[in-house]
Design a protein around this motif. Structure first.
Motif, PDB file in Angstrom:
ATOM      1  N   ILE A 176      40.624  50.297  36.797  1.00 15.12           N
ATOM      2  CA  ILE A 176      40.800  48.936  36.285  1.00 15.12           C
ATOM      3  C   ILE A 176      41.316  48.017  37.384  1.00 15.12           C
ATOM      4  CG2 ILE A 176      42.092  47.529  34.623  1.00 15.12           C
ATOM      5  CD1 ILE A 176      42.009  49.964  32.739  1.00 15.12           C
ATOM      6  N   LEU A 177      42.225  48.516  38.192  1.00 13.62           N
ATOM      7  CA  LEU A 177      42.745  47.705  39.301  1.00 13.62           C
ATOM      8  C   LEU A 177      41.641  47.366  40.293  1.00 13.62           C
ATOM      9  CD1 LEU A 177      46.193  49.374  40.134  1.00 13.62           C
ATOM     10  CD2 LEU A 177      45.801  47.162  39.048  1.00 13.62           C
ATOM     11  N   ARG A 178      40.771  48.319  40.570  1.00  7.29           N
ATOM     12  CA  ARG A 178      39.686  48.064  41.519  1.00  7.29           C
ATOM     13  C   ARG A 178      38.757  46.954  41.032  1.00  7.29           C
ATOM     14  NH1 ARG A 178      39.972  53.829  42.643  1.00  7.29           N
ATOM     15  NH2 ARG A 178      38.546  54.291  40.914  1.00  7.29           N
ATOM     16  N   GLU A 179      38.605  46.863  39.733  1.00  2.00           N
ATOM     17  CA  GLU A 179      37.704  45.854  39.162  1.00  2.00           C
ATOM     18  C   GLU A 179      38.388  44.510  38.945  1.00  2.00           C
ATOM     19  OE1 GLU A 179      36.097  47.344  35.536  1.00  2.00           O
ATOM     20  OE2 GLU A 179      35.477  49.262  36.428  1.00  2.00           O
ATOM     21  N   ASP A 180      39.697  44.526  38.687  1.00  5.02           N
ATOM     22  CA  ASP A 180      40.332  43.318  38.143  1.00  5.02           C
ATOM     23  C   ASP A 180      41.339  42.642  39.061  1.00  5.02           C
ATOM     24  OD1 ASP A 180      40.762  41.758  35.439  1.00  5.02           O
ATOM     25  OD2 ASP A 180      42.769  42.166  36.216  1.00  5.02           O
ATOM     26  N   GLU A 230      55.981  44.814  31.664  1.00  5.06           N
ATOM     27  CA  GLU A 230      56.998  44.094  32.425  1.00  5.06           C
ATOM     28  C   GLU A 230      57.112  44.622  33.848  1.00  5.06           C
ATOM     29  OE1 GLU A 230      60.568  44.194  30.117  1.00  5.06           O
ATOM     30  OE2 GLU A 230      59.810  42.745  28.660  1.00  5.06           O
ATOM     31  N   THR A 231      56.039  45.244  34.339  1.00  2.00           N
ATOM     32  CA  THR A 231      55.951  45.638  35.745  1.00  2.00           C
ATOM     33  C   THR A 231      54.974  44.707  36.452  1.00  2.00           C
ATOM     34  OG1 THR A 231      54.158  47.224  35.372  1.00  2.00           O
ATOM     35  CG2 THR A 231      56.419  48.049  35.165  1.00  2.00           C
ATOM     36  N   TYR A 232      55.136  44.576  37.755  1.00  2.00           N
ATOM     37  CA  TYR A 232      54.318  43.622  38.506  1.00  2.00           C
ATOM     38  C   TYR A 232      52.836  43.981  38.445  1.00  2.00           C
ATOM     39  CZ  TYR A 232      58.969  42.756  40.460  1.00  2.00           C
ATOM     40  OH  TYR A 232      60.299  42.497  40.616  1.00  2.00           O
ATOM     41  N   THR A 233      52.524  45.256  38.523  1.00  2.00           N
ATOM     42  CA  THR A 233      51.119  45.675  38.562  1.00  2.00           C
ATOM     43  C   THR A 233      50.395  45.282  37.278  1.00  2.00           C
ATOM     44  OG1 THR A 233      51.670  47.536  40.003  1.00  2.00           O
ATOM     45  CG2 THR A 233      49.572  47.635  38.837  1.00  2.00           C
ATOM     46  N   ILE A 234      50.985  45.593  36.140  1.00  2.00           N
ATOM     47  CA  ILE A 234      50.323  45.322  34.866  1.00  2.00           C
ATOM     48  C   ILE A 234      50.372  43.832  34.546  1.00  2.00           C
ATOM     49  CG2 ILE A 234      50.136  45.998  32.454  1.00  2.00           C
ATOM     50  CD1 ILE A 234      49.804  48.235  34.660  1.00  2.00           C
ATOM     51  N   ASP A 235      51.441  43.181  34.903  1.00  4.69           N
ATOM     52  CA  ASP A 235      51.569  41.743  34.649  1.00  4.69           C
ATOM     53  C   ASP A 235      50.432  40.950  35.286  1.00  4.69           C
ATOM     54  OD1 ASP A 235      53.296  39.316  33.858  1.00  4.69           O
ATOM     55  OD2 ASP A 235      53.047  39.028  36.022  1.00  4.69           O
ATOM     56  N   ARG A 236      49.933  41.421  36.425  1.00  2.00           N
ATOM     57  CA  ARG A 236      48.923  40.667  37.170  1.00  2.00           C
ATOM     58  C   ARG A 236      47.496  40.913  36.673  1.00  2.00           C
ATOM     59  NH1 ARG A 236      48.426  42.350  42.069  1.00  2.00           N
ATOM     60  NH2 ARG A 236      47.440  40.425  42.784  1.00  2.00           N
ATOM     61  N   SER A 238      44.279  40.635  34.203  1.00  2.00           N
ATOM     62  CA  SER A 238      43.758  39.662  33.245  1.00  2.00           C
ATOM     63  C   SER A 238      43.972  40.191  31.830  1.00  2.00           C
ATOM     64  CB  SER A 238      42.279  39.417  33.495  1.00  2.00           C
ATOM     65  OG  SER A 238      41.535  40.591  33.185  1.00  2.00           O
ATOM     66  N   GLU A 239      43.927  39.308  30.853  1.00  2.00           N
ATOM     67  CA  GLU A 239      44.128  39.739  29.469  1.00  2.00           C
ATOM     68  C   GLU A 239      43.076  40.754  29.017  1.00  2.00           C
ATOM     69  OE1 GLU A 239      46.800  39.297  27.655  1.00  2.00           O
ATOM     70  OE2 GLU A 239      47.614  38.257  29.416  1.00  2.00           O
ATOM     71  N   PRO A 240      41.786  40.562  29.335  1.00  2.00           N
ATOM     72  CA  PRO A 240      40.816  41.607  28.958  1.00  2.00           C
ATOM     73  C   PRO A 240      41.117  42.958  29.610  1.00  2.00           C
ATOM     74  CG  PRO A 240      39.684  39.554  29.459  1.00  2.00           C
ATOM     75  CD  PRO A 240      41.109  39.370  29.876  1.00  2.00           C
ATOM     76  N   ALA A 241      41.540  42.933  30.880  1.00  2.00           N
ATOM     77  CA  ALA A 241      41.860  44.192  31.565  1.00  2.00           C
ATOM     78  C   ALA A 241      43.092  44.845  30.947  1.00  2.00           C
ATOM     79  CB  ALA A 241      42.082  43.934  33.054  1.00  2.00           C
TER      80      ALA A 241
END
Length: 277
Positions: A176-180, A230-236, A238-241
């Motif tokens: 997911i990170l690679r795509e988003d 509430e972590t930086y990685t997930i916070d960044r 997109s809503e769909p991701a």
């Protein structure tokens, strides 16, 4: 303050929106190592400050909502002068509402603190220095404000989650990170290892000590998800991701649930102590 970098701008925005997120994640969880157990990772840092009648100036760098300063203030140790530095006004506002008026709070960057040279006896920091730009300048500034033989003690990240949950998290999250997510370079890679920290600190500090702590936690899947948001990685993301990640993660975690529905995991951190030369 100086013009903020992209990382600093993001961190300032995050902590304006999520003031107190770090203490909410770590403040209530016990931390243990192979040699000691602490009420929390914050308490491990507070324990580095001597319970002495002698006057001591203690600086909490990136003090956030003041959780560590409150632990020290609650000692009722009249000899302590407490200072907090943070670049987030949102965090400082929460700290100001919580702490006694005698505690000094400064909105500044770690790389350039308006603090007198050689005036600090103990400098502490919880889960922050590994994120900072130009960590060499941060360490230089830390050494500048510390007295000779002053104590330096920090808690930094070591592992995102503990146990099998960490493997599940990365298996789901990395695609997911690679795509988003666009890359945002937090900190210096040397802060990830003991060898890196030794390289960074050895010139200006001695008696380096490293203690790996496991912050144990047994959340249910929804509690784990709420904390991850509430972590930086997930916070960044997109809503769909985020929605996709939540669905896939909760499904993957179902196999790790104990009989009561909780998951045995936690956070991996490292306590680093040193003395200024």
């Amino acid at each position: 303050m100086s013009v903020l970098s992209p990382v600093e701008s993001y961190l300032q925005d995050f902590h304006q929106r999520q003031a107190g997120a770090t203490s909410a994640a770590f403040g209530h969880l016990r931390a243990r190592s192979s040699v000691a157990e602490y009420a929390s990772s914050y308490a491990a840092l507070a324990g580095c400050v001597p319970a002495s009648a002698a006057p001591l100036t203690v600086l909490d760098l990136a003090c956030g909502d003041g959780y560590l300063l409150k632990l020290l203030s609650d000692r009722q140790q009249s000899s302590l002068r407490l200072i907090g530095v943070d670049m987030s006004q949102g965090e400082l506002d929460v700290a100001r509402a919580t702490l006694p008026k005698e505690v000094e709070l400064l909105k500044e960057r770690a790389q350039e603190m308006p603090i007198e040279t050689g005036s600090v006896d103990c400098l502490l920091s919880h889960m922050a220095i590994m994120l900072m730009d130009d960590v060499e300048q941060v360490i230089k500034e830390v050494r500048r404000v510390l007295r000779p033989h002053g104590q330096f003690a920090i808690v930094v990240g070591r592992a995102f989650l503990l146990g099998e949950a960490n493997q599940v998290l990365h298996k789901v999250l990395l695609p997911i990170l690679r795509e988003d997510a666009s890359p945002l370079p937090f900190g210096d890679a040397r802060t990830h290892t003991v060898e890196g920290w030794t390289e960074l600190l050895s010139r200006d500090f001695e008696d380096l000590q490293f203690e790996d702590l496991d912050v144990d936690w047994e959340p249910n899947p929804d509690e784990l998800w709420e904390s991850l948001t509430e972590t930086y990685t997930i916070d960044r993301l997109s809503e769909p991701a985020k929605a996709r990640f939540r669905e896939e993660l909760l499904e993957a975690l179902s196999g790790l649930q104990q009989s009561d529905g909780t998951i045995r995991t936690g956070w991996g951190v490292r306590l680093i102590r040193a003395r200024a030369k």
